[in-house]
Design a protein around this motif. Sequence first.
Motif, short mmCIF file in Angstrom:
data_model
loop_
_atom_site.label_atom_id
_atom_site.label_comp_id
_atom_site.label_asym_id
_atom_site.label_seq_id
_atom_site.Cartn_x
_atom_site.Cartn_y
_atom_site.Cartn_z
N GLY A 278 0.80 -1.23 0.00
CA GLY A 278 0.00 0.00 0.00
C GLY A 278 0.83 1.27 0.00
N ILE A 558 -7.77 3.32 -5.40
CA ILE A 558 -6.69 2.48 -4.88
C ILE A 558 -7.04 1.04 -5.19
N GLY A 560 -6.00 -3.35 -4.65
CA GLY A 560 -5.38 -4.30 -3.73
C GLY A 560 -6.03 -5.66 -3.84
N LYS A 659 -1.27 2.11 -6.80
CA LYS A 659 -2.15 2.42 -5.68
C LYS A 659 -2.73 3.83 -5.71
#
Length: 672
Positions: A278, A558, A560, A659
């Motif tokens: 991150g 973002i 992930g 990100k």
Amino acid sequence: MTVTPAGAGAAVAPREFPTNRGGLCKKGWTSAELLRHGDRVTVPLRRTDGGFEQVSWEDALDDIAARLRELRAERGADSVGVFGGGGLTNEKAYQLGKFARIALGTSRIDYNGRFCMSSAAAAGNRAFGVDRGLPFPVTDLDDADTILLLGSNVAATMPPLLSHLAGARAGGGLIVVDPRRSETARLTEDGAGIHMQPAPGTDLIVLLGLTHIVLAEGLADLDYLERRTTGLDELRRSVASWWPERVQSATGVPAAQLREVARRLAGAPHTFIITGRGVEQHVDGTDTATAAINLSLVLGLPGRPGAGYGTLTGQGNGQGGREHGQKCDQLPGYRKISDPEARAHVAAVWGVDPAVLPGPGVPAMELLGMLGAEVSALLVHGSNVVVSAPDAGEVTRRLGALDLLVVCDFFVSETARLAHYVLPVTQWAEEEGTMTSLEGRVIRRRRAIDAPGEARSELWIMQELARRLDAPGVWSTDAAEVFDELARASAGGIADYSGLSHALLDTGIAAHWPFASGSTGTPHLFRDDFAHPDGRARIVAVTARSREAEQGGATTLITGRLLEHYQSGAQTRRVAELMTARPEATVQLHPATASGLGIVKDDLVQIANERGAVRARAEVTSGIRHDTVFLPFHFPGDGRANLLTDPSVDPVSAMPEFKRTRVTVSKIEEVA
Ligand SMILES: Nc1nc2c(c(=O)[nH]1)N[C@H]1C(S)=C(S)[C@@H](COP(=O)(O)OP(=O)(O)OC[C@H]3O[C@@H](n4cnc5c(=O)[nH]c(N)nc54)[C@H](O)[C@@H]3O)O[C@H]1N2
Ligand SMILES: Nc1nc2c(c(=O)[nH]1)N[C@H]1C(S)=C(S)[C@@H](COP(=O)(O)OP(=O)(O)OC[C@H]3O[C@@H](n4cnc5c(=O)[nH]c(N)nc54)[C@H](O)[C@@H]3O)O[C@H]1N2
Ligand SMILES: [Mo]
């Protein structure tokens, strides 16, 4: 065609490593299913007009070798590229680097670790002179008072680590930095710690601010700084203007919270600072990881018993995969390909003249940017870039422009679908080898079952191609022999494996590198000195660059991971149980953002920018900032988060900006 029944009797037994305490996460429990999955590629495939046809290994390898020779003769050895993976065993990663350099003679090899560990690796090398994810065994975390976890969602991405956070949580000392209230951030609730929620990509400023407070309030370990580091004066100047209120206005983190966190970090002996993707997957990722290291140095943590700084490794062999030559500037043992001594040593082990070794190549994004132009052929071993590379639409177009694309995989991934040849390879339970854990521990992996059909080890494929290309050197298919050669090639390097062998590892010893001949290994680095010639850690003063000029929509995307899926999803999207739990891409947005756009739960949403458009189902949650949306990157087609991500890279590590991307969000009207 011979087909041997695959997978009979294989089950996933939880292994007793200190890092997972015998536990396995959800995806682990179901991975046995993948060994005998009906989608396994079991024969070599050649592209036809409409799809693929089965070919013999003999024909596939003859044809691939002939085309590689032609391209080399016409356009030079550098017209052939190689793209490796951090999931490969040490033996395969090592052999792939050697294959590129002396069988193909190309400098153009790089790998998906560039998308994963490169910023933390660059920062570690710069500060400590060595890059080993955790310079201490993970069990050291058990006795921590305070753990600062930046940009890491271990509750979803490394569940076995959670038990090592229990001590810090019990004392109220788990501090999680994430723009989302992630599964891990939620572990700080009920007095277990603090969740800091900065705007995406502002972690560097948060860290400069924490360092400012530590220095300004006299909390620094001046004796440690004097004895063990250089560069403090520069650092003082670089953080001087980042007083808490200014940091608050730049990041959104309240000044009082910054002060409290700084005091907690300094107030207990057993403090750890740990980073994840991150904070690392940004154009300033190396500097951000460096700022985290600087904070740890100011507090005197690295090398102190029961304290430290580290970064959490990603892929199965994320650590070992970055030590033995898949990186474009690297030779085995974490040596530099531009270093004449390293070239002479490795060339002697390979039985070639150092002059035949190419120089440094180019990092992953630059390599992918050359496809269809400077690079005409690409061999892919262990990555699904059509889904996982930034600006995936452009990467897909470039792959389509290649004269020759050869993908070794056990499934026809989205990338393999574009290949001229798909070569079926063995999976983890079907091969011998080693992996290196996040704590630098070399671990044996054993063959438990036979591979299905005609699937072959990549060591065999490289041997067969090397022979057809008249390559110099020895090309063993025996993993123990390849390991012995790797050990010799690594001797004297930073990641020295020369005292290790499969036989020694089979005795079950905890082998942490460096493990030179005659040594007993090194669980703790930095107790006495750092790896720079003067033994000191270097504080590299870093500054926050202005991002004011950024273009694009009003919202920040973002990206992930989810617990249920692994990476590009090439494997986990084939597991029914996981697909039931997480069938498609969902976008997390804040209730206020959603209602402003007329979006409710499960609506179909478009997330778009100048590079592309993604469709995903709405997941409305107060756990995310108003200005931010989150997409997982595991899904294909128009669910691909990477259609949107920015191909810009960090100037030091060449890590892309996964990100932080500007997007516009809107509701898609569905006709009933
Ligand atoms: N289930 C599962 N487990 C995995 C993987 C997987 O795909 N699935 N992949 C493995 C691999 S290769 C890796 S590299 C690791 C990665 O493990 P992690 O580093 O934990 O992975 P991510 O989910 O990419 O990112 C972690 C967190 O960073 C947050 N984040 C996003 N932008 C920012 C920011 O600007 N600042 C801060 N502070 N945080 C931010 C996200 O909200 C997310 O919660 O996981 C490994 N384990
Ligand atoms: N937007 C966004 N994108 C990201 C990230 C993010 O956080 N956000 N994270 C990045 C990170 S940290 C990573 S690590 C990458 C991962 O993304 P990828 O590099 O695409 O990794 P995988 O999905 O694991 O793909 C591995 C492929 O190789 C195959 N494979 C597995 N083992 C072997 C083997 O031993 N040999 C061969 N030949 N094939 C094998 C698998 O079947 C699969 O098709 O994605 C990056 N992309
Ligand atoms: Mo990764």
